[in-house]
Design a protein around this motif. Sequence first.
Motif, PDB file in Angstrom:
ATOM      1  N   UNK A   5      48.578   8.642  98.629  1.00  0.00           N
ATOM      2  CA  UNK A   5      48.265   9.450  99.815  1.00  0.00           C
ATOM      3  C   UNK A   5      48.238  10.946  99.564  1.00  0.00           C
ATOM      4  N   UNK A   6      48.275  11.346  98.285  1.00  0.00           N
ATOM      5  CA  UNK A   6      48.172  12.772  97.970  1.00  0.00           C
ATOM      6  C   UNK A   6      46.693  13.167  97.892  1.00  0.00           C
ATOM      7  N   UNK A   7      46.352  14.284  98.501  1.00  0.00           N
ATOM      8  CA  UNK A   7      44.951  14.740  98.506  1.00  0.00           C
ATOM      9  C   UNK A   7      44.920  16.220  98.140  1.00  0.00           C
ATOM     10  N   UNK A   8      44.098  16.542  97.160  1.00  0.00           N
ATOM     11  CA  UNK A   8      44.012  17.947  96.742  1.00  0.00           C
ATOM     12  C   UNK A   8      42.555  18.364  96.608  1.00  0.00           C
ATOM     13  N   UNK A   9      42.187  19.421  97.300  1.00  0.00           N
ATOM     14  CA  UNK A   9      40.855  20.015  97.157  1.00  0.00           C
ATOM     15  C   UNK A   9      40.998  21.289  96.345  1.00  0.00           C
ATOM     16  N   UNK A  10      40.141  21.457  95.346  1.00  0.00           N
ATOM     17  CA  UNK A  10      40.134  22.704  94.583  1.00  0.00           C
ATOM     18  C   UNK A  10      38.753  23.326  94.633  1.00  0.00           C
ATOM     19  N   UNK A  11      38.653  24.420  95.349  1.00  0.00           N
ATOM     20  CA  UNK A  11      37.402  25.172  95.474  1.00  0.00           C
ATOM     21  C   UNK A  11      36.216  24.260  95.742  1.00  0.00           C
ATOM     22  N   UNK A  22      30.545  23.719 103.549  1.00  0.00           N
ATOM     23  CA  UNK A  22      31.913  24.063 103.140  1.00  0.00           C
ATOM     24  C   UNK A  22      31.819  25.022 101.974  1.00  0.00           C
ATOM     25  N   UNK A  23      32.690  26.019 101.986  1.00  0.00           N
ATOM     26  CA  UNK A  23      32.632  27.024 100.936  1.00  0.00           C
ATOM     27  C   UNK A  23      34.012  27.255 100.334  1.00  0.00           C
ATOM     28  N   UNK A  24      34.183  26.831  99.085  1.00  0.00           N
ATOM     29  CA  UNK A  24      35.420  27.143  98.347  1.00  0.00           C
ATOM     30  C   UNK A  24      36.708  26.741  99.050  1.00  0.00           C
ATOM     31  N   UNK A  25      36.756  25.508  99.503  1.00  0.00           N
ATOM     32  CA  UNK A  25      37.926  25.055 100.266  1.00  0.00           C
ATOM     33  C   UNK A  25      38.981  24.472  99.324  1.00  0.00           C
ATOM     34  N   UNK A  26      40.209  24.986  99.396  1.00  0.00           N
ATOM     35  CA  UNK A  26      41.316  24.476  98.591  1.00  0.00           C
ATOM     36  C   UNK A  26      42.523  24.200  99.486  1.00  0.00           C
ATOM     37  N   UNK A  62      36.606  20.383  92.770  1.00  0.00           N
ATOM     38  CA  UNK A  62      37.237  19.091  92.462  1.00  0.00           C
ATOM     39  C   UNK A  62      38.024  18.564  93.652  1.00  0.00           C
ATOM     40  N   UNK A  63      37.945  17.260  93.834  1.00  0.00           N
ATOM     41  CA  UNK A  63      38.823  16.588  94.798  1.00  0.00           C
ATOM     42  C   UNK A  63      39.673  15.601  94.004  1.00  0.00           C
ATOM     43  N   UNK A  64      40.988  15.684  94.171  1.00  0.00           N
ATOM     44  CA  UNK A  64      41.904  14.777  93.482  1.00  0.00           C
ATOM     45  C   UNK A  64      42.648  13.919  94.497  1.00  0.00           C
ATOM     46  N   UNK A  65      42.780  12.652  94.180  1.00  0.00           N
ATOM     47  CA  UNK A  65      43.651  11.760  94.939  1.00  0.00           C
ATOM     48  C   UNK A  65      44.758  11.332  93.988  1.00  0.00           C
ATOM     49  N   UNK A 213      33.116  28.629 109.991  1.00  0.00           N
ATOM     50  CA  UNK A 213      31.838  28.633 109.272  1.00  0.00           C
ATOM     51  C   UNK A 213      31.983  28.146 107.836  1.00  0.00           C
ATOM     52  N   UNK A 214      32.679  27.020 107.685  1.00  0.00           N
ATOM     53  CA  UNK A 214      32.778  26.376 106.377  1.00  0.00           C
ATOM     54  C   UNK A 214      33.802  26.977 105.442  1.00  0.00           C
ATOM     55  N   UNK A 215      34.484  28.033 105.891  1.00  0.00           N
ATOM     56  CA  UNK A 215      35.506  28.645 105.035  1.00  0.00           C
ATOM     57  C   UNK A 215      36.881  28.389 105.623  1.00  0.00           C
ATOM     58  N   UNK A 216      37.848  28.193 104.722  1.00  0.00           N
ATOM     59  CA  UNK A 216      39.226  28.039 105.159  1.00  0.00           C
ATOM     60  C   UNK A 216      39.780  29.444 105.337  1.00  0.00           C
ATOM     61  N   UNK A 217      39.874  29.886 106.594  1.00  0.00           N
ATOM     62  CA  UNK A 217      40.270  31.282 106.795  1.00  0.00           C
ATOM     63  C   UNK A 217      41.779  31.446 106.931  1.00  0.00           C
ATOM     64  N   UNK A 218      42.491  30.353 107.173  1.00  0.00           N
ATOM     65  CA  UNK A 218      43.955  30.431 107.195  1.00  0.00           C
ATOM     66  C   UNK A 218      44.507  29.035 107.017  1.00  0.00           C
ATOM     67  N   UNK A 219      45.666  28.931 106.397  1.00  0.00           N
ATOM     68  CA  UNK A 219      46.335  27.638 106.330  1.00  0.00           C
ATOM     69  C   UNK A 219      47.839  27.846 106.297  1.00  0.00           C
ATOM     70  N   UNK A 220      48.555  26.969 106.952  1.00  0.00           N
ATOM     71  CA  UNK A 220      50.004  27.082 107.019  1.00  0.00           C
ATOM     72  C   UNK A 220      50.523  26.342 108.231  1.00  0.00           C
ATOM     73  N   UNK A 221      51.822  26.453 108.453  1.00  0.00           N
ATOM     74  CA  UNK A 221      52.407  25.805 109.624  1.00  0.00           C
ATOM     75  C   UNK A 221      52.016  26.592 110.872  1.00  0.00           C
TER      76      UNK A 221
END
Length: 238
Positions: A5-11, A22-26, A62-65, A213-221
């Motif tokens: 259940x681990x999911x990792x997006x890299x750029x 989507x643009x450079x989502x990590x 890259x997408x890693x599971x 607009x396809x960019x991750x502009x913030x992430x966190x709790x």
Amino acid sequence: QELKGEVRFERVSFFHSDHPVLHNVSFHAQPGQTIGLLGETGAGKTSLLHLIPRLYEKHSGEIYLDDNPIEVFDTKSLRKQISLVPQDVHLFSGSVRSNIAWGKENAKMSEVVEAAKQAQIHSFIKTLPDGYDTVLGQKGVTFSGGQKQRLSIARALVRKPKILILDDSTSALDAYTEMKLLNSLKTQQCTVFIVAQKISSLKEANQILLLHQGKLIAQGSHEELLNESPYYREVFQS
Ligand code: DCP
Ligand code: MG
């Protein structure tokens, strides 16, 4: 392969035809976490989530599971372990039970009931004339929007997924029912991605991904975003 259940997006970047979506989502989701997705219509939420069960193929980055590149998984085994509740719910004419067990026809009655309880729809089903045998559709009963959403969540849960994707699947639920549902999901051993239109649905998430607009502009709790993102505060806090 069994997923943890681990999911990792890299750029990760992604196009529909020639249209950048989507643009450079990590980001990095740990097994069992709840990840909220927030963003205006067209921001790319559905597209991002559809990459996880490999419903779209061509992305860059890259997408890693669980530390394996997603390309090493065959799509059939992935989709067995990843349940996606789509934005548009599809119920068919047939019993409540068969609607929940759709895609897992060998599910036992006890498993169907368990999934319905987790999805907060069991007590409603019990009030129907024939309970789980009640027929839905043209000749049968009609469900409300929120009841349909919970039925389709039960359908996703009966497969005991390692990754559960709720694409705007709780929009028709009242705040109290939604909270009970999210609490019951926390007790499952699965990573949950949830798209919502309101901050209130995502307050308890381990991380919120804010797309624009396809960019991750913030992430966190929730607390982190309240402090760090004026956009989060202004647009979604209501
Ligand atoms: N898009 C496309 N072709 C598709 C699906 C989407 O060209 N088959 C485009 C439309 C949007 C962008 O991709 O410009 C992102 O669409 P999403 O469906 O990923 O957006 P959201 O899920 O964030 O939007 P909504 O909140 O409306 O569901
Ligand atoms: Mg969408």
